[in-house]
Design an enzyme around this catalytic site. Sequence first.
Site: not given
Length: 258
Positions: A109, A112, A132
Amino acid sequence: MADPSTLVVDTVGPVLTIGLNRPKKRNALNDGLMAALKDCLTDIPDQIRAVVIHGIGDHFSAGLDLSELRERDATEGLVHSQTWHRVFDKIQYCRVPVIAALKGAVIGGGLELACAAHIRVAEASAYYALPEGSRGIFVGGGGSVRLPRLIGVARMADMMLTGRVYSAAEGVVHGFSQYLIENGSAYDKALELGNRVAQNAPLTNFAVLQALPMIAEANPQTGLLMESLMATVAQSDQEAKTRIRAFLDHKTAKVRPS
Ligand SMILES: COc1cc(/C=C/C(=O)SCCNC(=O)CCNC(=O)[C@H](O)C(C)(C)COP(=O)(O)OP(=O)(O)OC[C@H]2O[C@@H](n3cnc4c(N)ncnc43)[C@H](O)[C@@H]2OP(=O)(O)O)ccc1O
């Protein structure tokens, strides 16, 4: 609920700096931090002309706070992911340029989040990974939309399938970050760039942030028309007239290699 202690927010001239502030947890992104980030990006003061997002401590961010993932069912998971989308959209569609200053872990994240910024500055210590697969989850913060547009589907697939860690240098080669600089200087460089973009005509920055991504995704005919319209609006603005007059009158800086 927003946890203001998870961010260090400052104003440096025209630049708003936002520090992710959970260094003991490697700036893992928990609900309190995400809510605080959303609030911060919602209320950007009028005088701010650029935003820098950086990590407090040695890392940018270790991604999703895995300790908060334990208890979620599928519906809550969907809501959670969409909550992240809204926060990162605030970055991508911010009215001023957002610069991510990257160092150490830029993972999951955290990667991201960085994808949603408009410029990425990486120091040599930065490294990128999407673990992930090994955690049994999928990206949930818009990574599958934004990252392939930067580095390509195949490379993102490689990152997700193999869990391979990419270096800061690879990040530049593959088009993820635009600057590679020595350790300890990502924040300063991002601030320098923030001050530089703050000098542009606001309408030009608006066009780059709002129109350019749409033009780039449009079919060529639509894109060319949108470009012409944007160019016409910009050049008819008084700001453009003043700036061009200043150049012709030798009152403003020339373009010089840095
Ligand atoms: C599914 O729906 C989603 C998903 C998402 C987004 C998903 C993701 O982001 S997946 C990626 C998650 N991140 C990781 O797997 C990285 C895990 N961390 C590490 O590998 C390491 O900590 C390190 C970042 C490489 C740093 O190593 P080191 O310097 O040795 O530090 P540590 O001793 O390991 O860590 C210190 C301390 O921090 C805790 N911590 C680190 N990372 C996390 C994390 N991601 N979550 C929670 N806690 C973390 C670590 O446990 C240590 O804690 P102690 O209490 O033991 O001190 C998005 C949206 C969706 O809907």
